[in-house]
Design a protein around this motif. Structure first.
Motif, PDB file in Angstrom:
ATOM      1  N   GLN A  78       0.854  -1.198   0.000  1.00 24.17           N
ATOM      2  CA  GLN A  78       0.000   0.000   0.000  1.00 24.17           C
ATOM      3  C   GLN A  78       0.888   1.245   0.000  1.00 24.17           C
ATOM      4  O   GLN A  78       1.753   1.403   0.848  1.00 24.17           O
ATOM      5  CB  GLN A  78      -0.887  -0.013   1.238  1.00 24.17           C
ATOM      6  CG  GLN A  78      -1.817   1.152   1.357  1.00 24.17           C
ATOM      7  CD  GLN A  78      -2.673   1.056   2.618  1.00 24.17           C
ATOM      8  OE1 GLN A  78      -2.683   0.047   3.299  1.00 24.17           O
ATOM      9  NE2 GLN A  78      -3.380   2.107   2.908  1.00 24.17           N
ATOM     10  N   ARG A  79       0.668   2.113  -0.957  1.00 29.11           N
ATOM     11  CA  ARG A  79       1.526   3.287  -1.100  1.00 29.11           C
ATOM     12  C   ARG A  79       0.968   4.543  -0.451  1.00 29.11           C
ATOM     13  O   ARG A  79       1.697   5.515  -0.255  1.00 29.11           O
ATOM     14  CB  ARG A  79       1.781   3.556  -2.580  1.00 29.11           C
ATOM     15  CG  ARG A  79       2.633   2.487  -3.224  1.00 29.11           C
ATOM     16  CD  ARG A  79       2.876   2.781  -4.697  1.00 29.11           C
ATOM     17  NE  ARG A  79       3.681   1.745  -5.295  1.00 29.11           N
ATOM     18  CZ  ARG A  79       3.209   0.605  -5.782  1.00 29.11           C
ATOM     19  NH1 ARG A  79       1.919   0.352  -5.731  1.00 29.11           N
ATOM     20  NH2 ARG A  79       4.011  -0.293  -6.310  1.00 29.11           N
ATOM     21  N   VAL A  80      -0.312   4.569  -0.168  1.00 30.18           N
ATOM     22  CA  VAL A  80      -0.924   5.739   0.453  1.00 30.18           C
ATOM     23  C   VAL A  80      -1.622   5.313   1.729  1.00 30.18           C
ATOM     24  O   VAL A  80      -1.976   4.157   1.894  1.00 30.18           O
ATOM     25  CB  VAL A  80      -1.928   6.446  -0.490  1.00 30.18           C
ATOM     26  CG1 VAL A  80      -1.214   7.017  -1.700  1.00 30.18           C
ATOM     27  CG2 VAL A  80      -3.029   5.500  -0.921  1.00 30.18           C
ATOM     28  N   GLY A  81      -1.814   6.259   2.623  1.00 33.73           N
ATOM     29  CA  GLY A  81      -2.486   5.963   3.883  1.00 33.73           C
ATOM     30  C   GLY A  81      -1.500   5.857   5.016  1.00 33.73           C
ATOM     31  O   GLY A  81      -0.277   5.870   4.823  1.00 33.73           O
ATOM     32  N   TYR A  82      -2.044   5.753   6.209  1.00 35.64           N
ATOM     33  CA  TYR A  82      -1.231   5.764   7.424  1.00 35.64           C
ATOM     34  C   TYR A  82      -0.802   4.386   7.900  1.00 35.64           C
ATOM     35  O   TYR A  82       0.006   4.266   8.794  1.00 35.64           O
ATOM     36  CB  TYR A  82      -2.011   6.440   8.556  1.00 35.64           C
ATOM     37  CG  TYR A  82      -2.308   7.885   8.286  1.00 35.64           C
ATOM     38  CD1 TYR A  82      -1.300   8.836   8.342  1.00 35.64           C
ATOM     39  CD2 TYR A  82      -3.597   8.295   7.968  1.00 35.64           C
ATOM     40  CE1 TYR A  82      -1.566  10.167   8.097  1.00 35.64           C
ATOM     41  CE2 TYR A  82      -3.867   9.625   7.718  1.00 35.64           C
ATOM     42  CZ  TYR A  82      -2.857  10.559   7.777  1.00 35.64           C
ATOM     43  OH  TYR A  82      -3.121  11.873   7.521  1.00 35.64           O
ATOM     44  N   PHE A  83      -1.350   3.336   7.342  1.00 35.70           N
ATOM     45  CA  PHE A  83      -1.157   2.012   7.923  1.00 35.70           C
ATOM     46  C   PHE A  83      -0.391   1.075   6.993  1.00 35.70           C
ATOM     47  O   PHE A  83      -0.673  -0.101   6.924  1.00 35.70           O
ATOM     48  CB  PHE A  83      -2.500   1.426   8.335  1.00 35.70           C
ATOM     49  CG  PHE A  83      -3.280   2.377   9.196  1.00 35.70           C
ATOM     50  CD1 PHE A  83      -2.813   2.715  10.456  1.00 35.70           C
ATOM     51  CD2 PHE A  83      -4.427   2.982   8.724  1.00 35.70           C
ATOM     52  CE1 PHE A  83      -3.493   3.615  11.251  1.00 35.70           C
ATOM     53  CE2 PHE A  83      -5.127   3.883   9.520  1.00 35.70           C
ATOM     54  CZ  PHE A  83      -4.659   4.201  10.775  1.00 35.70           C
ATOM     55  N   GLY A  84       0.617   1.610   6.307  1.00 36.21           N
ATOM     56  CA  GLY A  84       1.433   0.828   5.396  1.00 36.21           C
ATOM     57  C   GLY A  84       2.470  -0.031   6.086  1.00 36.21           C
ATOM     58  O   GLY A  84       3.107  -0.862   5.461  1.00 36.21           O
ATOM     59  N   SER A  85       2.640   0.173   7.396  1.00 38.33           N
ATOM     60  CA  SER A  85       3.562  -0.678   8.144  1.00 38.33           C
ATOM     61  C   SER A  85       3.150  -0.686   9.608  1.00 38.33           C
ATOM     62  O   SER A  85       2.466   0.224  10.080  1.00 38.33           O
ATOM     63  CB  SER A  85       5.010  -0.204   7.998  1.00 38.33           C
ATOM     64  OG  SER A  85       5.201   1.018   8.654  1.00 38.33           O
ATOM     65  N   ALA A  86       3.586  -1.721  10.282  1.00 36.29           N
ATOM     66  CA  ALA A  86       3.349  -1.845  11.724  1.00 36.29           C
ATOM     67  C   ALA A  86       4.478  -2.661  12.310  1.00 36.29           C
ATOM     68  O   ALA A  86       5.012  -3.557  11.660  1.00 36.29           O
ATOM     69  CB  ALA A  86       2.001  -2.510  12.011  1.00 36.29           C
ATOM     70  N   SER A  87       4.857  -2.340  13.548  1.00 33.27           N
ATOM     71  CA  SER A  87       5.936  -3.056  14.226  1.00 33.27           C
ATOM     72  C   SER A  87       5.386  -3.859  15.389  1.00 33.27           C
ATOM     73  O   SER A  87       4.427  -3.444  16.050  1.00 33.27           O
ATOM     74  CB  SER A  87       6.986  -2.068  14.732  1.00 33.27           C
ATOM     75  OG  SER A  87       7.632  -1.459  13.632  1.00 33.27           O
ATOM     76  N   PHE A  88       6.033  -5.003  15.642  1.00 33.03           N
ATOM     77  CA  PHE A  88       5.609  -5.913  16.686  1.00 33.03           C
ATOM     78  C   PHE A  88       6.816  -6.315  17.528  1.00 33.03           C
ATOM     79  O   PHE A  88       7.922  -6.460  17.018  1.00 33.03           O
ATOM     80  CB  PHE A  88       4.929  -7.140  16.078  1.00 33.03           C
ATOM     81  CG  PHE A  88       3.742  -6.772  15.243  1.00 33.03           C
ATOM     82  CD1 PHE A  88       2.513  -6.555  15.833  1.00 33.03           C
ATOM     83  CD2 PHE A  88       3.874  -6.571  13.879  1.00 33.03           C
ATOM     84  CE1 PHE A  88       1.419  -6.157  15.078  1.00 33.03           C
ATOM     85  CE2 PHE A  88       2.792  -6.177  13.108  1.00 33.03           C
ATOM     86  CZ  PHE A  88       1.558  -5.969  13.707  1.00 33.03           C
ATOM     87  N   SER A  89       6.579  -6.511  18.806  1.00 35.59           N
ATOM     88  CA  SER A  89       7.633  -6.802  19.780  1.00 35.59           C
ATOM     89  C   SER A  89       8.099  -8.253  19.667  1.00 35.59           C
ATOM     90  O   SER A  89       7.404  -9.097  19.088  1.00 35.59           O
ATOM     91  CB  SER A  89       7.100  -6.556  21.194  1.00 35.59           C
ATOM     92  OG  SER A  89       6.166  -7.569  21.532  1.00 35.59           O
ATOM     93  N   PRO A  90       9.249  -8.556  20.281  1.00 35.92           N
ATOM     94  CA  PRO A  90       9.694  -9.954  20.317  1.00 35.92           C
ATOM     95  C   PRO A  90       8.657 -10.891  20.946  1.00 35.92           C
ATOM     96  O   PRO A  90       8.463 -12.015  20.476  1.00 35.92           O
ATOM     97  CB  PRO A  90      10.976  -9.903  21.159  1.00 35.92           C
ATOM     98  CG  PRO A  90      11.514  -8.532  20.929  1.00 35.92           C
ATOM     99  CD  PRO A  90      10.281  -7.659  20.839  1.00 35.92           C
ATOM    100  N   ARG A  91       7.969 -10.434  21.970  1.00 33.33           N
ATOM    101  CA  ARG A  91       6.929 -11.251  22.606  1.00 33.33           C
ATOM    102  C   ARG A  91       5.813 -11.548  21.610  1.00 33.33           C
ATOM    103  O   ARG A  91       5.313 -12.677  21.541  1.00 33.33           O
ATOM    104  CB  ARG A  91       6.379 -10.518  23.832  1.00 33.33           C
ATOM    105  CG  ARG A  91       5.272 -11.265  24.563  1.00 33.33           C
ATOM    106  CD  ARG A  91       4.656 -10.435  25.682  1.00 33.33           C
ATOM    107  NE  ARG A  91       4.208  -9.116  25.274  1.00 33.33           N
ATOM    108  CZ  ARG A  91       3.076  -8.859  24.599  1.00 33.33           C
ATOM    109  NH1 ARG A  91       2.278  -9.846  24.250  1.00 33.33           N
ATOM    110  NH2 ARG A  91       2.745  -7.619  24.278  1.00 33.33           N
ATOM    111  N   GLN A  92       5.421 -10.564  20.822  1.00 30.46           N
ATOM    112  CA  GLN A  92       4.371 -10.778  19.836  1.00 30.46           C
ATOM    113  C   GLN A  92       4.838 -11.718  18.725  1.00 30.46           C
ATOM    114  O   GLN A  92       4.072 -12.579  18.284  1.00 30.46           O
ATOM    115  CB  GLN A  92       3.910  -9.442  19.244  1.00 30.46           C
ATOM    116  CG  GLN A  92       3.121  -8.608  20.231  1.00 30.46           C
ATOM    117  CD  GLN A  92       2.842  -7.212  19.711  1.00 30.46           C
ATOM    118  OE1 GLN A  92       3.789  -6.476  19.399  1.00 30.46           O
ATOM    119  NE2 GLN A  92       1.574  -6.855  19.621  1.00 30.46           N
ATOM    120  N   VAL A  93       6.078 -11.576  18.281  1.00 31.90           N
ATOM    121  CA  VAL A  93       6.608 -12.466  17.243  1.00 31.90           C
ATOM    122  C   VAL A  93       6.632 -13.905  17.753  1.00 31.90           C
ATOM    123  O   VAL A  93       6.323 -14.843  17.018  1.00 31.90           O
ATOM    124  CB  VAL A  93       8.020 -12.010  16.789  1.00 31.90           C
ATOM    125  CG1 VAL A  93       8.665 -13.049  15.877  1.00 31.90           C
ATOM    126  CG2 VAL A  93       7.943 -10.649  16.089  1.00 31.90           C
TER     127      VAL A  93
END
Length: 143
Positions: A78-93
């Motif tokens: 996705q090239r437009v918008g605010y939600f093109g990436s998200a980060s997750f913690s080691p616990r979540q992974v």
């Protein structure tokens, strides 16, 4: 986003100590897991669906990391918008229910649901369940 972004040329790139590129068929050939996971949208609705995909922990291993030692940033085509990436913690992974989802309720994801792959992580807000994922950057968390 174009049809080429999610079509036959699509690849998932795993960035880590061992970079890897995978086709959707290669992901579907990996061990798949199914979990009932909710999505809670900031617009006020929520739903629980059965999501099937590859565990983020398994993808971390493939990229050269032990689960629980690295976080991940998922990036969308996705090239437009605010939600093109998200980060997750080691616990979540490391959570076995955290998936790169390929199917929902037994069917391949639709384009609207994030085909060819999306993130599904327990207790993550819907805006963080990144759709149309094409890259997972595994990274050591600073303590």
């Amino acid at each position: 986003m174009t049809a080429a972004d999610t079509g036959d040329a699509w690849r998932l790139t795993l960035a880590g100590s061992r970079p890897v590129a995978l086709t959707r068929a290669e992901l579907l050939a990996m061990p798949l897991h199914t979990y009932a996971l909710p999505i809670a949208c900031v617009e006020g609705w929520s739903t629980e669906q059965e999501w099937t995909g590859v565990r983020l922990a398994d993808l971390a291993r493939l990229a050269g990391f032990a689960p629980g030692t690295v976080g991940v940033t998922a990036t969308s085509v996705q090239r437009v918008g605010y939600f093109g990436s998200a980060s997750f913690s080691p616990r979540q992974v490391a959570d076995p229910r955290s998936l790169l989802a390929l199917r929902v309720n037994g069917a391949d994801l639709s384009l609207d649901h994030g085909f060819p792959a999306r993130i599904m992580v327990p207790n993550a807000p819907g805006v963080h369940t990144t759709k149309w994922v094409h890259r997972l950057d595994f990274h050591q968390e600073l303590s």
